[in-house]
Design a protein around this motif. Structure first.
Motif, PDB file in Angstrom:
ATOM      1  N   VAL A 403      10.517  -2.579   1.175  1.00  0.00           N
ATOM      2  CA  VAL A 403       9.096  -2.379   0.864  1.00  0.00           C
ATOM      3  C   VAL A 403       8.284  -2.402   2.155  1.00  0.00           C
ATOM      4  O   VAL A 403       8.168  -3.452   2.797  1.00  0.00           O
ATOM      5  N   ALA A 405       9.084  -1.525   5.027  1.00  0.00           N
ATOM      6  CA  ALA A 405       9.889  -2.280   5.988  1.00  0.00           C
ATOM      7  C   ALA A 405      11.060  -1.456   6.500  1.00  0.00           C
ATOM      8  O   ALA A 405      10.996  -0.233   6.511  1.00  0.00           O
ATOM      9  N   ALA A 428       5.951  -9.515  -1.258  1.00  0.00           N
ATOM     10  CA  ALA A 428       4.685 -10.254  -1.222  1.00  0.00           C
ATOM     11  C   ALA A 428       3.887 -10.110  -2.510  1.00  0.00           C
ATOM     12  O   ALA A 428       3.277 -11.078  -2.976  1.00  0.00           O
ATOM     13  N   PRO A 478      -3.794  -5.197   4.383  1.00  0.00           N
ATOM     14  CA  PRO A 478      -5.153  -4.856   3.954  1.00  0.00           C
ATOM     15  C   PRO A 478      -6.154  -4.724   5.110  1.00  0.00           C
ATOM     16  O   PRO A 478      -7.060  -3.888   5.024  1.00  0.00           O
ATOM     17  N   ASN A 509      -0.411 -15.908   3.273  1.00  0.00           N
ATOM     18  CA  ASN A 509       0.813 -16.655   3.601  1.00  0.00           C
ATOM     19  C   ASN A 509       1.492 -17.261   2.374  1.00  0.00           C
ATOM     20  O   ASN A 509       1.817 -18.450   2.350  1.00  0.00           O
ATOM     21  N   ALA A 510       1.709 -16.435   1.381  1.00  0.00           N
ATOM     22  CA  ALA A 510       2.367 -16.905   0.156  1.00  0.00           C
ATOM     23  C   ALA A 510       3.685 -17.594   0.495  1.00  0.00           C
ATOM     24  O   ALA A 510       4.484 -17.064   1.261  1.00  0.00           O
ATOM     25  N   ARG A 512       4.416 -19.876   2.401  1.00  0.00           N
ATOM     26  CA  ARG A 512       4.579 -20.439   3.757  1.00  0.00           C
ATOM     27  C   ARG A 512       3.788 -21.733   3.836  1.00  0.00           C
ATOM     28  O   ARG A 512       2.951 -22.012   2.977  1.00  0.00           O
ATOM     29  N   MET A 532      -4.157  -9.825   8.050  1.00  0.00           N
ATOM     30  CA  MET A 532      -2.850  -9.186   7.895  1.00  0.00           C
ATOM     31  C   MET A 532      -1.793 -10.072   7.231  1.00  0.00           C
ATOM     32  O   MET A 532      -0.720  -9.605   6.883  1.00  0.00           O
ATOM     33  N   MET A 533      -2.082 -11.352   7.086  1.00  0.00           N
ATOM     34  CA  MET A 533      -1.117 -12.236   6.421  1.00  0.00           C
ATOM     35  C   MET A 533      -1.377 -12.296   4.918  1.00  0.00           C
ATOM     36  O   MET A 533      -0.842 -13.144   4.225  1.00  0.00           O
ATOM     37  N   VAL A 535      -2.251 -10.525   0.957  1.00  0.00           N
ATOM     38  CA  VAL A 535      -2.280  -9.407   0.009  1.00  0.00           C
ATOM     39  C   VAL A 535      -3.466  -9.605  -0.934  1.00  0.00           C
ATOM     40  O   VAL A 535      -3.847 -10.735  -1.246  1.00  0.00           O
TER      41      VAL A 535
END
Ligand code: SAH
Length: 566
Positions: A403, A405, A428, A478, A509-510, A512, A532-533, A535
């Motif tokens: 994804v 990636a 994510a 995003p 940071n889900a 983390r 950027m971390m 969603v």
């Protein structure tokens, strides 16, 4: 089959949990524990005893024979605190079973086999038959003495911590040889034996032909990966029986496929009988490789015509590329399969920050090729090039590696000369959804707002389509320092079709350590709080905030619990 034995009611409860989780794999042995253990030992490949180790030691001691054939035995204590690999750690698979049982029952796996304890793979767990002094070479590896790897074939192996020279040797070859002292010989599945037989050819004749062909060519029968023949012979008892005796699968090809293979010794007889001028040579050569033994006929003591033919081919060694998703961050969201692939890799390729996420899981000696952000194409090329050299390579990515990636750039580079396996990861969008509630309960899409790889017009068209179709949207990538207008623009497009009160979930940071999340609305989301971390998940017209959780109903007729119970 795994035999389950217990004595007490607590043991029986744990036993039943195992039996319920693995109905196909387990069999419960009731009755007096002595009889139960003896019966299970004789009938099963593995045992799990819900008994004290002392009791189990006394019961199995008189039954023990050989570590290559004895079942693996795991003991679980009364409180299900420990799953102890007691005997058959490697050969009987007890170490792995202790881990599996531990995972299921919430018990700590106790593994005392030396190689596992220090992160080296057991030489007898590499998936190949092994000959020679496994104990001596394992000890040398453990003691850090130099052990040389002499690989005559470029077969993919996990990291082994070997040196260029050493008194101990790990040899990888399909040649027939007696292992020297202080040497183990790994037998990769490198040989394919093509077989032809006329109707009614006896098993002994086919088997003797194959064995003498291998012997005369100086090849080990342990390296035979499969027998191959023509479809018409898929049930020929002589061939089926020989495959069973050799303990290898029988693969078959159509006469059409075999006809297309160029062979040195075609003949008219098989052409008339099964429609291809070659069976043995062609079937052995279908998937490529080097013909080591050209067609050869069986010899019969009674002087009658030969009923079987065979040919031996060495297949080209294929490197292995595992494309592994690491999940969103938390270790317990990394799948067991991903972990196994990381431990099976000799070369690891990935972004430096993801390598840090799993560095402790790698075997000592794993070659790490890490690079920084932006080097995607180069990483993909490197991973494929390493696999082409015959290595076992793991290419890693966060979330799911397919994804946004590495999987697609890597597979765009790869050809069929390497084996590719994918290991899915928790992406994510899913990690965030679980934190938010149930925002993806109905149709949903992911859209990346990064216009580095995609023109903005394309992104905008897709956002518009999602808006018009009333689909829940998760935005990846995003917003970053240099890209700050895309998110407000995308939200504005959605707002043309959805109320300002539409729930929006923002998860940073889900899973983390510094995870954070909040539930807001389309009207009040401040894009400046997104980076950027993060969603961003925007609900559809039916999505609701229920007790602080974001919920999208499965259907479009929304009922509250109260209305439903009326
Ligand atoms: N392959 C990854 C996505 C890579 S794109 C996956 O499947 O998750 C990178 C974007 O993913 C980030 O900009 C961010 O939007 C999102 N992302 C990745 N991990 C995240 C996490 N733990 N929490 C929130 N967002 C994440």
């Amino acid at each position: 089959m795994i035999g389950l034995i217990s004595a007490t009611s607590a043991g029986a409860a744990a036993r039943d949990r195992l039996a319920a989780a693995w109905p196909e794999r387990t069999r419960v042995y009731e009755g007096p524990v002595g009889d139960a253990v003896r019966a299970a030992f004789a009938e099963c490949e593995q045992l799990v005893c819900f008994l004290a180790t002392g009791a189990v030691v006394r019961l199995v001691a008189p039954l023990l024979g050989d570590k290559t054939s004895d079942p693996g035995v795991v003991c679980v204590d009364e409180g299900s605190r420990f799953a102890v690999s007691l005997v058959g750690g490697h050969g009987g698979g007890a170490n792995e079973l202790a881990r599996e049982v531990g995972e299921l029952l919430g018990a700590e796996p106790v593994v005392t086999t030396a190689t596992d304890a220090v992160g080296l793979p057991g030489l007898d767990t590499l998936g190949f038959p092994v000959e020679g002094d496994v104990a001596a070479v394992s000890r040398a590896l453990l003691d850090g003495e130099p052990v040389a790897l002499e690989a005559e074939l470029a077969w993919p192996l996990p990291a082994l911590k070997v040196s260029a020279e050493g008194d101990h040797v790990i040899r990888l070859t399909d040649r027939l040889l007696q292992p020297a002292s202080q040497e183990v010989v790994l037998r990769p599945p490198s040989l394919v034996v093509g077989v032809g037989a006329s109707k009614g050819a006896p098993v002994e004749e086919v088997l003797e032909l194959i064995e003498s062909a291998l012997r005369d060519a100086g090849l080990s029968r342990l390296c035979v990966a499969e027998l191959a023949t023509v479809d018409a012979k898929s049930e020929e008892p002589g061939i089926v029986g020989a495959a069973r005796e050799l303990n290898v699968p029988l693969v078959t090809y159509s006469a059409e496929e075999l006809k297309a293979v160029e062979v040195p010794n075609p003949s008219d007889a098989p052409l008339a009988a099964v429609g291809t001028p070659s069976v043995a040579e062609a079937a052995a050569l279908v998937t490529g490789g080097e013909l080591l033994v050209p067609k050869r006929k069986s010899e019969r003591a009674d002087g009658l015509p030969a009923m079987a033919t065979c040919a031996v081919v060495r297949r080209p060694a294929r490197g292995r590329l595992a494309v592994v998703g690491l999940g969103p961050g938390a270790r317990d969201l990394l799948t067991p399969r991903a972990k196994a692939e990381l431990r099976g890799a000799a070369v690891l390729v990935g972004l430096d920050q993801y390598v840090d996420q799993i560095r402790d899981l790698l075997r000592p000696g794993t070659v790490i090729l890490e690079s920084g952000l932006g080097a995607e194409e180069e990483r993909a090329r490197t991973a494929v090039a390493e696999a082409r050299k015959g290595q076992a390579v793991a290419l890693i990515g966060s979330g799911d590696a397919g994804v946004y990636a590495m999987a697609s750039p890597a597979l765009a580079e790869a050809s069929d000369d390497i084996e590719v396996v994918g290991v899915p990861g928790v992406t994510a969008a899913l990690a965030a959804a679980a934190i938010l509630g149930a925002p993806l309960g109905h149709d949903h899409v992911s859209i990346s707002l990064s216009d580095l790889h995609t023109p903005w017009e394309v992104i905008e068209r897709r956002v518009r389509a999602a808006a018009e179709a009333d689909i829940v949207v998760t935005f990846y990538n995003p917003r970053s320092r240099g890209r700050d207008w895309q998110l407000p623009k995308a939200l504005a497009i959605l707002a043309e079709h959805r109320e300002p009160t539409t729930p929006v979930g923002v998860v940073r940071n889900a899973s983390r350590p510094d995870e954070s999340s909040r539930l807001t609305t389309l009207g009040s989301l401040d894009p400046a709080t997104v980076d950027m971390m993060t969603v961003v998940t925007v609900g559809n017209t039916a999505t609701r905030d229920i007790a602080g959780r974001m919920v999208t109903p499965r259907g479009y007729r929304w009922q509250t619990a109260e209305e439903g119970s009326k």
